[in-house]
Design a protein around this motif. Structure first.
Motif, PDB file in Angstrom:
ATOM      1  N   SER A 292      33.211  43.549  44.534  1.00  0.00           N
ATOM      2  CA  SER A 292      32.971  43.630  42.680  1.00  0.00           C
ATOM      3  C   SER A 292      31.962  44.101  42.428  1.00  0.00           C
TER       4      SER A 292
ATOM      5  N   TYR B  59      29.419  44.248  38.773  1.00  0.00           N
ATOM      6  CA  TYR B  59      29.303  43.597  37.674  1.00  0.00           C
ATOM      7  C   TYR B  59      27.977  44.605  36.586  1.00  0.00           C
TER       8      TYR B  59
ATOM      9  N   TYR C 211      26.233  43.424  33.408  1.00  0.00           N
ATOM     10  CA  TYR C 211      24.959  42.686  32.220  1.00  0.00           C
ATOM     11  C   TYR C 211      23.748  43.014  31.603  1.00  0.00           C
TER      12      TYR C 211
ATOM     13  N   LEU D 261      28.274  40.062  29.923  1.00  0.00           N
ATOM     14  CA  LEU D 261      28.351  40.441  30.936  1.00  0.00           C
ATOM     15  C   LEU D 261      29.454  42.009  29.768  1.00  0.00           C
TER      16      LEU D 261
ATOM     17  N   TYR E 117      33.041  44.824  34.055  1.00  0.00           N
ATOM     18  CA  TYR E 117      32.964  44.441  35.897  1.00  0.00           C
ATOM     19  C   TYR E 117      34.749  45.162  36.571  1.00  0.00           C
TER      20      TYR E 117
ATOM     21  N   ALA F  19      36.367  45.110  39.826  1.00  0.00           N
ATOM     22  CA  ALA F  19      37.232  43.760  40.921  1.00  0.00           C
ATOM     23  C   ALA F  19      37.054  44.728  42.654  1.00  0.00           C
TER      24      ALA F  19
ATOM     25  N   ARG G  77      29.456  40.946  44.151  1.00  0.00           N
ATOM     26  CA  ARG G  77      30.186  40.131  44.867  1.00  0.00           C
ATOM     27  C   ARG G  77      31.310  40.762  46.181  1.00  0.00           C
TER      28      ARG G  77
ATOM     29  N   GLN H 234      26.648  36.419  43.578  1.00  0.00           N
ATOM     30  CA  GLN H 234      26.270  37.366  43.017  1.00  0.00           C
ATOM     31  C   GLN H 234      24.405  38.407  43.413  1.00  0.00           C
TER      32      GLN H 234
ATOM     33  N   LYS I 248      32.388  31.162  36.277  1.00  0.00           N
ATOM     34  CA  LYS I 248      33.621  32.485  36.884  1.00  0.00           C
ATOM     35  C   LYS I 248      34.596  31.405  36.510  1.00  0.00           C
TER      36      LYS I 248
ATOM     37  N   SER J 155      37.374  33.478  35.482  1.00  0.00           N
ATOM     38  CA  SER J 155      39.312  34.318  35.711  1.00  0.00           C
ATOM     39  C   SER J 155      38.633  34.313  37.531  1.00  0.00           C
ATOM     40  N   TYR J 156      39.710  35.609  38.016  1.00  0.00           N
ATOM     41  CA  TYR J 156      39.610  36.012  39.382  1.00  0.00           C
ATOM     42  C   TYR J 156      38.452  36.566  39.938  1.00  0.00           C
ATOM     43  N   ASP J 157      37.827  37.261  38.441  1.00  0.00           N
ATOM     44  CA  ASP J 157      36.782  38.129  39.203  1.00  0.00           C
ATOM     45  C   ASP J 157      35.608  38.058  38.050  1.00  0.00           C
ATOM     46  N   LYS J 158      35.843  37.485  36.504  1.00  0.00           N
ATOM     47  CA  LYS J 158      34.564  37.491  35.768  1.00  0.00           C
ATOM     48  C   LYS J 158      33.784  36.214  35.672  1.00  0.00           C
ATOM     49  N   VAL J 159      32.800  36.728  35.550  1.00  0.00           N
ATOM     50  CA  VAL J 159      31.598  35.904  35.864  1.00  0.00           C
ATOM     51  C   VAL J 159      31.201  35.592  34.150  1.00  0.00           C
TER      52      VAL J 159
END
Lengths: 112, 110
Positions: A31, A33, A35, A45, A48, A50, A94, A101, B92, B94-98
């Motif tokens: 994963s 991201y 920001y 955010l 992102y 996954a 991550r 993270q 966090k 959902s599965y990967d959203k932070v």
């Protein structure tokens, strides 16, 4: 083992110019991201990813595009920069099965 | 309403005192909660994570979680000047959203 790296560290753009912020990680993380951080706003955010080949919008995606080039790299593109995009941009990654993270050093972007 | 909110700062405490930082979140299905510390001009670094209701202690830090109230807190005991930083609550959702809160600036006065 460099962790998460970002380039460039600093950038000044004129309104309307385009640029790509680069991010790479060497920890084999799934994963990644992007920001942005503005004074008093915490981290917001943008996008992102996954896993390789997937990307999703975050809280503030307008004006940005992303590419998950491969497992290591996740780039953020500004097609037509605006002064409102002046900010510090952080990339993070991550690993699968963990919640920590790891952040890159940030890119400070100024749009005039 | 922002998904993650924190008590507004700055917060000033004398050296040796307890600093209390608070955070609320809006998504009831959130399962993972984090506190990051960020020194001025630096990147955030994880200091605590908590997943179950109750307290979790790590040295001078204690994280508290109450899912029914959608509330997370961080207590710093015996505060030191080196604890002066911005503390970011993250959830966090959902599965990967932070998602991060706006942060609380802490200043520990010698």
């Amino acid at each position: 083992n460099a962790g998460v790296t970002q380039t460039p560290k600093f950038q000044v753009l004129k309104t309307g110019q385009s640029m790509t912020l680069q991010c790479a990680q060497d920890m084999n993380h799934n994963s990644m991201y992007w920001y942005r951080q503005d004074p008093g706003m915490g981290l917001r955010l943008i996008y992102y990813s996954a896993s390789e080949g997937t990307t999703d919008k975050g809280e503030v995606p307008n004006g940005y595009n992303v590419s998950r080039l491969n497992k290591r790299e996740f780039s953020l593109r500004l097609e037509s920069a605006a002064p409102s995009q002046t900010s510090v941009y952080f990339c993070a990654s991550r690993g699968k099965g963990t919640d920590t993270q790891y952040f890159g050093p940030g890119t400070r972007l100024t749009v005039l | 309403q922002k998904e993650v909110e924190q008590n507004s700062g700055p917060l000033s405490v004398p050296e040796g005192a307890i600093a209390s930082l608070n955070c609320t979140y809006s998504d009831r299905v959130s399962q993972s909660f984090f506190w990051y510390r960020q020194y001025s001009g630096k990147s955030p670094e994880l200091i605590m994570s908590i997943y179950s209701n109750g307290d979790k202690e790590d040295g001078r830090f204690t994280a508290q979680l109450n899912k029914a109230s959608q509330y997370v807190s961080l207590l710093i005991r015996d505060s030191q000047p080196s604890d002066s930083a911005t503390y970011l609550c993250a959830v966090k959702t959902s599965y990967d959203k932070v998602i991060f809160g706006p942060g609380t600036s802490l200043s520990v006065i010698p």
